[in-house]
Structures are given as C-alpha cells and as structure tokens.
Enzyme design. Structure first.
Site, PDB file in Angstrom:
ATOM      1  N   LYS A   1       0.847  -1.205   0.000  1.00 50.03           N
ATOM      2  CA  LYS A   1       0.000   0.000   0.000  1.00 50.03           C
ATOM      3  C   LYS A   1       0.878   1.249   0.000  1.00 50.03           C
ATOM      4  O   LYS A   1       2.085   1.166   0.280  1.00 50.03           O
ATOM      5  CB  LYS A   1      -0.932  -0.025   1.216  1.00 50.03           C
ATOM      6  CG  LYS A   1      -0.218  -0.068   2.551  1.00 50.03           C
ATOM      7  CD  LYS A   1      -1.173  -0.420   3.698  1.00 50.03           C
ATOM      8  CE  LYS A   1      -0.413  -0.528   5.003  1.00 50.03           C
ATOM      9  NZ  LYS A   1      -1.247  -1.000   6.108  1.00 50.03           N
TER      10      LYS A   1
ATOM     11  N   TYR B   1      15.848  30.091   7.272  1.00 52.62           N
ATOM     12  CA  TYR B   1      14.715  30.830   7.827  1.00 52.62           C
ATOM     13  C   TYR B   1      14.800  30.922   9.343  1.00 52.62           C
ATOM     14  O   TYR B   1      15.140  29.941  10.022  1.00 52.62           O
ATOM     15  CB  TYR B   1      13.406  30.115   7.474  1.00 52.62           C
ATOM     16  CG  TYR B   1      13.033  30.195   6.011  1.00 52.62           C
ATOM     17  CD1 TYR B   1      12.691  31.410   5.435  1.00 52.62           C
ATOM     18  CD2 TYR B   1      13.019  29.050   5.228  1.00 52.62           C
ATOM     19  CE1 TYR B   1      12.333  31.472   4.090  1.00 52.62           C
ATOM     20  CE2 TYR B   1      12.653  29.106   3.892  1.00 52.62           C
ATOM     21  CZ  TYR B   1      12.311  30.331   3.331  1.00 52.62           C
ATOM     22  OH  TYR B   1      11.964  30.383   2.005  1.00 52.62           O
TER      23      TYR B   1
HETATM   24  C1  LIG Z   1      -0.434  -2.040   6.692  1.00 52.41           C
HETATM   25  C2  LIG Z   1      -1.021  -3.323   7.141  1.00 52.41           C
HETATM   26  C3  LIG Z   1      -0.209  -4.445   7.377  1.00 52.41           C
HETATM   27  C4  LIG Z   1       1.309  -4.398   7.307  1.00 52.41           C
HETATM   28  O1  LIG Z   1       1.847  -3.911   8.510  1.00 52.41           O
HETATM   29  P1  LIG Z   1       3.450  -3.833   8.720  1.00 52.41           P
HETATM   30  O2  LIG Z   1       3.603  -3.387  10.100  1.00 52.41           O
HETATM   31  O3  LIG Z   1       3.930  -2.817   7.738  1.00 52.41           O
HETATM   32  O4  LIG Z   1       3.976  -5.176   8.429  1.00 52.41           O
HETATM   33  C5  LIG Z   1      -0.831  -5.637   7.704  1.00 52.41           C
HETATM   34  N1  LIG Z   1      -2.176  -5.720   7.818  1.00 52.41           N
HETATM   35  C6  LIG Z   1      -2.980  -4.660   7.618  1.00 52.41           C
HETATM   36  C7  LIG Z   1      -4.458  -4.816   7.768  1.00 52.41           C
HETATM   37  C8  LIG Z   1      -2.440  -3.429   7.292  1.00 52.41           C
HETATM   38  O5  LIG Z   1      -3.250  -2.380   7.100  1.00 52.41           O
END
Ligand SMILES: *Cc1c(COP(=O)(O)O)cnc(C)c1O
Length: 338
Positions: free
Chosen positions: A33, A233
């Site tokens: 994702k 800045y």
């Molecule tokens: C993002 C996500 C994961 C992965 O988690 P990590 O800590 O990056 O391994 C697993 N399950 C769900 C439902 C997620 O949203």
C-alpha cells in the site's frame, strides 16, 4: 540531479525469504500500500512474488486497480473499505475485498475483518456465513510494543474463528511475523519488514533484514559563515565561530521533514549534522572543513539508517518512507535488480 532514490530489489527479495523462514509454513503476503511504503508498489510487488510471496495487499481500490494494470496475474487484496458502488470494478480486476462491517459484498472474494482490539475497522462477531467469504482476518494494535495485548487479541481471534475450517485465517503484520509465532495462522501480511525497515524501530540487521531504499544527493554549494552569521529561515543556526557549511538541494518538498533538524547525513561517508531550519528545497550541513561542491551526500544508506532519522523526528520509519518524494519532478529513481 538534486536527489537520487535507489531501490535495491535484491535486498527486498532477501528480506522476503528471511520473513518466509520466520513465518514457518504460513504464506507470506506482501503489503505494498501507499506505493509500496514509498518504494514503488509494482517493482516491489513483483520482486516479492519472485521471492515467494503468494499475494499482494493494498489499501484502496484505486491502488488495487493501478497495481492490477501492472501485474495481471497475482492474487491481490484491498485491505481498506470498498464502497458498494465500486464492487463491480473490483470484480472486473479480480481483486479480493475486505469487509470491515456487517454487509458482505457479493460475487467477489471477501475477507471478513474482526476487531479483536484494534478499535478501528472490523466487526466484533462473525457475520452469518456467506459463500464468497474466503478469509477471516484481524489486525494487531501492539505487536511491536506490547506482546501481552497482542496475545490476547490472537486468543480472541482464535475463539471467534474456532468453528471455521475452509477459510484462510490471517492476523500477523511484520512485527508479529517476527516475534509472535502463535499469530501466524495461514498467512502473514508483511509490509515494513519486506522493505528492510524494522517494525521495532531498531537496527533491521537484528532481524536479518536489509534496507531496500537509499537516498543520495550532493553538496550543491559550500560556503563559509563568519562568527554571528546564520543560515536559513528564522536564523535558527547562528555560527559561534567561522564555520564551513554545505547546502544540499533536498528539503521537506522532497520528504526531508522539517523536524529532521539535528539529524545527521553522510558527506563523503562521514557523519555531518543538519543545522538550521529545513526549507522546502534545501538543508544546510555543518562541515568540519572546506569540502568540494559536488561531494557525495548520503541521506539514507551506506550504514545510515532511516530508523535514526525517525528517532530525531519522533516518528516511525513508515511515515518517513511514505514521504520520500520519488516523483521525477523531484528525484531520480533508480531500481537495481529488477
Ligand atoms: C499495513 C497493514 C499491514 C502491514 O503492517 P506492517 O507493520 O507494515 O507489516 C498488515 N495488515 C494490515 C491490515 C495493514 O493495514
């Protein structure tokens, strides 16, 4: 080029293999994702599959549709909620959906999400059986910080799913895949660890992981400040004595966050402190001597871990990695081992 992001897919494949070992006999599903946590979803997804991952997970339907266009074959799950009117598009793209509430979309493979303690998406009881339910899942709130609570969630999940026998059960994220064997079930969903970042914020090498992303730039300009001169800045850094300063053409517009003042980068392999206010397109680095313009700057890599920057910014590597701009408008992106 001002900034150069390098993605090492060989490292990603080794991480996936290490995680498959850690997962015992469970399948490994690679979570890609948010464009593969900023690393590139299609490149990383393909490499993860090469190394034995059996499905890819995204957060949104749009991510799923984009990834399907790049990768026609693999199993893909959309972890976030999908509205009823988007189910047709999901079905056409052969995506599997997660049902975080009572109503189960029809004619598409569905994973029911149980809320066993995350207190976010999910239902607290299994809905009545539906033929298109292929999986039941839950998500752990504390696998990286509080294993006792995580174990209680796993226990609750086990009770709620005890009567099921023909669906895929999946619970573990990266932290649980590495530290909580009882959370393995049929598949583990690993994100952060496939990118070689530690879910615990520690050195990824401790868990046999190698960082996939490195980020490089150069000293675009080198200048001498006299005592009392300042940089940036707000004059947040004022030189107490004559000071050599390197200007690096990377700033918060590139994902080098404003709260990273005080962190270190490597200038020709040596640690140097980022001083003054981070601007949108530049940072200043305190040098110990006059350096040549064009000297190599490593922002992440060559032993400098994203975890170190996360400590300074009081955040997690997930957030820093997602923020690194690899758009061709800001950075050159190079993929090794593709
Ligand atoms: C993002 C996500 C994961 C992965 O988690 P990590 O800590 O990056 O391994 C697993 N399950 C769900 C439902 C997620 O949203």
């Amino acid at each position: 080029m001002r900034s150069h992001v390098r993605i090492d897919l060989g490292a990603l494949r080794r991480n996936v293999r290490a995680l498959r070992q850690a997962a015992g006999g469970s399948e490994l599903w690679a979570v890609v994702k948010a464009d593969g946590y900023g690393h590139g979803a299609a490149d990383c997804g393909r490499a993860a599959l090469d190394a034995g991952a059996t499905a890819l997970c995204v957060a949104t339907l749009a991510e799923g549709l984009a990834l399907r266009a790049a990768l026609p074959e693999p199993r893909m799950l959309v972890l976030g909620p999908t509205g009823a009117r988007d189910v047709t598009a999901a079905r056409a793209a052969r995506l599997e959906l997660v049902a975080p509430a009572g109503d189960i979309p029809e004619n598409v493979p569905v994973h029911v999400k149980l809320d066993t303690g995350m207190g976010r998406w999910g239902v607290s009881e299994l809905p009545s059986p539906a033929r298109n339910v292929v999986g039941v899942m839950t998500h752990l709130a504390t696998a990286d910080t509080d294993l006792a609570f995580a174990r209680a969630q796993v226990e609750r999940f086990r009770e709620l799913t005890a009567a099921l026998d023909d669906v895929t059960l999946h619970v573990a994220n990266s932290a649980a895949a590495l530290r909580l064997p009882e959370a393995r079930f049929d598949a583990v969903r690993c994100g952060i660890a496939i990118y070689g970042l530690s879910p615990f914020g520690t050195d990824p090498a401790d868990d046999g992981l190698e960082p996939v992303l490195s980020w490089h730039s150069e000293l675009a300009q080198v200048k001498r400040l006299g005592a009392g001169d300042s940089t940036g800045y707000g004059r947040r850094f004022v030189a107490e004595r004559e000071t050599w300063l390197g200007i690096v053409p990377v700033g918060y517009g590139d994902g080098f966050r404003r709260d990273l003042t005080g962190t270190s980068v490597l200038v020709d392999g040596e640690r140097r402190r980022v001083v003054g206010t981070v601007s949108m397109d530049a940072i200043a680095v305190e040098l110990t001597r006059e350096e040549a313009a064009g000297a190599h700057v490593t922002i992440v890599g060559d032993g400098l871990l994203l975890e170190e920057h996360a400590l300074v910014a009081e955040t997690i590597t997930y957030e820093l990695a997602c923020g690194i701009a690899s758009s061709p408008l800001r950075a050159e992106r190079e993929v090794l081992g593709g």
